[in-house]
Design an enzyme around this catalytic site. Structure first.
Site: not given
Ligand code: ITT
Length: 197
Positions: A11-12, A69-70, A150, A152-153, A178-179
């Site tokens: 998704g990211k 990281d988000s 993806f 919590y959207d 945010h992104r």
């Molecule tokens: P990478 O570390 O490989 O980038 P990850 O999913 O583990 O992937 P993070 O550690 O940054 O990434 O965790 C981010 C989580 O926060 C993500 O899995 C979602 O559950 C939530 N999240 C972050 N941005 C979001 C978005 O735009 N929409 C919905 N949920 C989001």
């Protein structure tokens, strides 16, 4: 020029490819690499974890890296799930598991369940880190809506909207997210640093 986006989150990756598309650079994400390293995100801040991702990937490939990281911070839960957003319902859980757990935890609190998404983006070229942060304010709602995005959207409603984030198109989400904010800020800072030739 090539940059690695140090993320395995599909998704990211879609969002970030679009956000960086005007740079005209090749963006390689972790699923494009056969031997991508395992990254242990054990810092206690978004910034710390973004820097770990960028550094581990730079050290292996020696190419400039961008990482993010988000997560989601819910006011009534004291900021949780925060840096644990990806694994809120436990290691290996699905987005649906996380959403269900969050709604369960919130069911005894009055609405609105104010919340915000946070994204800490970093660029790393082996020498310096460039940082940029973005936030999106809104609330968690009990009605699932939408199939886009993806995480919590489907249960996040941005402030001022009558649709949930998963109902917005990629362009609409990137414009307010945010992104989107973090990566536009990062691009501005990088424009003066990167030699695109
Ligand atoms: P990478 O570390 O490989 O980038 P990850 O999913 O583990 O992937 P993070 O550690 O940054 O990434 O965790 C981010 C989580 O926060 C993500 O899995 C979602 O559950 C939530 N999240 C972050 N941005 C979001 C978005 O735009 N929409 C919905 N949920 C989001």
């Amino acid at each position: 020029m090539k940059i690695i986006f140090a993320s395995g989150n599909k998704g990211k990756i879609v969002e970030v490819r679009k956000l960086l598309s005007d740079l005209g650079i090749e963006i390689i994400a972790l699923p494009d690499l056969e031997d991508a390293p395992e990254i242990i995100e054990d810092a206690d801040t978004f910034e710390g974890n973004a820097k770990i991702k960028a550094k581990v990937v730079f050290d292996k490939y020696k190419l400039p890296v961008i990482a993010d990281d988000s997560g989601l911070s819910v006011e009534q839960l004291g900021g949780a799930p925060g840096i644990y957003s990806a694994r809120f319902a436990g290691e290996g859980c699905t987005y649906e598991d996380n959403n269900r757990k969050l709604l369960e935890e919130l069911k005894n609190y009055p609405e609105p369940h104010r919340a915000k998404f946070i994204c800490h983006a970093v660029f790393y070229d082996g020498k310096d880190f460039v940082n940029s942060v973005g936030e999106l304010k809104g609330e968690i709602v009990h009605e699932y809506r939408g199939i886009r995005g993806f995480g919590y959207d489907p249960i996040f409603r941005p402030e001022g909207y009558d649709r949930n984030l998963a109902e917005l198109t990629l362009e609409e989400k990137n414009k307010i997210s945010h992104r989107g904010k973090a990566f536009r800020g990062l691009k501005e800072k990088l424009e003066s640093l990167i030699d695109y030739n």
